[in-house]
Each structure stands twice: as structure tokens, then as C-alpha cells.
Write a protein that holds these residues in place. Structure first.
Motif, PDB file in Angstrom:
ATOM      1  N   MET A   1       0.842  -1.201   0.000  1.00  0.00           N
ATOM      2  CA  MET A   1       0.000   0.000   0.000  1.00  0.00           C
ATOM      3  C   MET A   1       0.872   1.244   0.000  1.00  0.00           C
ATOM      4  N   LYS A  25     -11.545   5.833   7.118  1.00  0.00           N
ATOM      5  CA  LYS A  25     -11.081   4.650   6.403  1.00  0.00           C
ATOM      6  C   LYS A  25     -10.066   3.835   7.219  1.00  0.00           C
ATOM      7  N   VAL A  27      -6.892   4.668   7.678  1.00  0.00           N
ATOM      8  CA  VAL A  27      -5.663   4.663   6.890  1.00  0.00           C
ATOM      9  C   VAL A  27      -4.542   5.359   7.660  1.00  0.00           C
ATOM     10  N   GLU A  77     -11.318   7.671  -1.150  1.00  0.00           N
ATOM     11  CA  GLU A  77     -12.497   6.826  -1.294  1.00  0.00           C
ATOM     12  C   GLU A  77     -12.262   5.715  -2.314  1.00  0.00           C
ATOM     13  N   GLU A  78     -11.586   6.028  -3.415  1.00  0.00           N
ATOM     14  CA  GLU A  78     -11.419   5.071  -4.501  1.00  0.00           C
ATOM     15  C   GLU A  78     -10.310   4.050  -4.251  1.00  0.00           C
ATOM     16  N   THR A  79      -9.358   4.383  -3.402  1.00  0.00           N
ATOM     17  CA  THR A  79      -8.190   3.512  -3.262  1.00  0.00           C
ATOM     18  C   THR A  79      -8.082   2.797  -1.924  1.00  0.00           C
ATOM     19  N   GLN A  80      -8.843   3.233  -0.928  1.00  0.00           N
ATOM     20  CA  GLN A  80      -8.698   2.666   0.401  1.00  0.00           C
ATOM     21  C   GLN A  80      -9.917   1.822   0.757  1.00  0.00           C
ATOM     22  N   GLY A  81      -9.694   0.849   1.637  1.00  0.00           N
ATOM     23  CA  GLY A  81     -10.782   0.001   2.097  1.00  0.00           C
ATOM     24  C   GLY A  81     -11.623   0.708   3.143  1.00  0.00           C
ATOM     25  N   GLY A  82     -12.299  -0.091   3.958  1.00  0.00           N
ATOM     26  CA  GLY A  82     -13.127   0.485   5.007  1.00  0.00           C
ATOM     27  C   GLY A  82     -14.501   0.870   4.492  1.00  0.00           C
ATOM     28  N   LYS A  84     -17.613   2.669   2.907  1.00  0.00           N
ATOM     29  CA  LYS A  84     -17.781   3.529   1.738  1.00  0.00           C
ATOM     30  C   LYS A  84     -18.308   4.895   2.178  1.00  0.00           C
TER      31      LYS A  84
END
Length: 224
Positions: A1, A25, A27, A77-82, A84
Motif C-alpha cells: 500500500m 477509512k 488509513v 475513497e477510490e483507493t482505500q478500504g473500510g 464507503k
């Protein structure tokens, strides 16, 4: 990551949007605060507009600097999990993006409210806020958040707006939320959100008050 660094200023509401999104998220990221009154050369090389936030993404090919808070939030939002933070439906998603822009317009009025020394300009900005908050009130549903039970990037955009009033309310009654009960409930719910609470340092209220003093803000005359 990819490793993430967020270039920040302690008072910037747009930085808070990015911090909230990252925290929601889960992160990990490094936050680097700078003085916008004395911008370091390395920062000016990263930020074409000379503004924060800037998200520095370290990849195998090197560092990529993303600027503009909404762009940063979309990337997160587009690249990380967790969870939405945008609706799945394209139309709803576009609607949310539009309300994020509306939040930016509110921040423009807030800037005038907190920096003006002129009573007439102050009242004009206050009335503009009343009108804009009425529009948001009309768009809200059952709450407690913009999309009901689900926290979204719209909430990340509005939480820094509401935070201003934690101090403003101690100084004077601006009466901007008088006729917006749903918005008051949303403000209260966001204030309890861990991501929102951690988006600023403990000295944020003192720094904001010093900012008002430095601009000889009309609001302080009302408080007196």
C-alpha cells in the motif's frame, strides 16, 4: 500500500476534510503542519496553488502530490478500504459531490464573516450563511447525517464548518441555526464522531481566537 503524507495547516478546514476521510477509512498517514505565512520552498514545489491540503502518495515510481481537498477525498475513497463514504448510485454520488461544493461556498462566506472589520459586510455574510444553511436544512432527511445513518464525504465537508461555531457561539449569538433543527442535530452528531474530533489539534480553539484577534474581526467587537 502506498505511503501517505498529508501537508497541513492547523486551522485549514479543507485539511480537516482529508483527515476525516483518512480516519474514517482507518488509513495510516503522516501529517506535516506548515506555516502558510512562511511557506517552505519544498512545499511550493509540491503545491501548484500554494495551498493545503496536499496529499503526497509514495509509490514505487516516486512521489505524487495531489492537491485540492475534494480530489484528495475522492482518491481516498477510490483507493482505500473500510466503509464507503460515497453512495453506490451514480446520481446520488453526483448529488453528494455537488453538496460538497456547496460546503466550499459556505466556507467562503465564513472567511468573510471571521475576517471582516466592517459591520455591514459582517451582516451580509451572516445573512448569506443563514440562507445557505436553510438550503442544507431542506436537503436533510431523518439524519443524523446527510445520508441518514451513513456517514459520507458530505459530512466530512460540513464538520469543519460546524467546528467554527464551537468558538463563535462562545463569543456571540449569530442566530444562523435558529430555524434549522435537523442541521443542529447533524452538527451535534458530527461533533461526537472520533474522526471529526481528531481532525484538529487541542490548541485549535486558541489558534482560531488568535486568528480573529489578528484580523481585528468585527465578531470580537460583538463579544465585547
Amino acid at each position: 500500500m502506498a505511503a501517505l503524507k498529508l501537508i497541513s495547516h492547523k486551522l485549514c478546514p479543507y485539511v480537516q476534510r482529508a483527515v476525516i476521510a483518512l480516519e474514517e477509512k482507518g488509513v495510516p498517514f503522516a501529517r506535516i503542519d506548515i506555516d502558510l505565512a512562511s511557506k517552505p520552498d519544498w512545499f511550493l514545489k509540491l503545491s501548484p496553488l500554494g495551498k493545503v491540503p496536499v496529499l503526497v502518495v509514495t509509490t514505487e515510481q516516486g512521489e505524487v502530490a495531489l492537491f485540492e481537498s475534494n480530489v484528495i477525498c475522492e482518491y481516498i475513497e477510490e483507493t482505500q478500504g473500510g466503509a464507503k463514504l460515497h453512495p453506490a448510485d451514480p446520481l446520488k454520488r453526483a448529488e453528494h459531490r455537488a453538496w460538497m461544493e456547496f460546503g466550499s461556498a459556505i466556507l467562503g462566506d465564513l472567511w468573510g464573516l471571521e475576517t471582516t472589520t466592517d459591520p455591514t459586510t459582517f451582516e451580509s455574510k451572516r445573512q448569506a450563511l443563514v440562507a445557505k444553511f436553510a438550503r442544507v436544512e431542506a436537503a436533510l432527511g431523518a439524519g443524523p447525517f446527510f445520508a441518514g445513518q451513513n456517514f459520507s464525504l458530505v459530512d466530512a465537508a460540513f464538520a469543519p464548518i460546524f467546528r467554527y461555531f464551537d468558538l463563535f457561539d462562545q463569543l456571540t449569538d449569530l442566530a444562523v441555526f435558529t430555524h434549522t433543527p435537523k442541521l443542529r442535530a447533524c452538527r451535534s452528531a458530527l461533533a461526537q464522531r472520533p474522526s471529526v474530533r481528531s481532525a484538529v489539534s487541542p490548541d485549535y480553539p486558541a489558534l482560531l481566537h488568535a486568528f480573529l484577534v489578528g484580523h481585528r474581526a468585527h465578531m470580537l467587537k460583538l463579544a465585547a
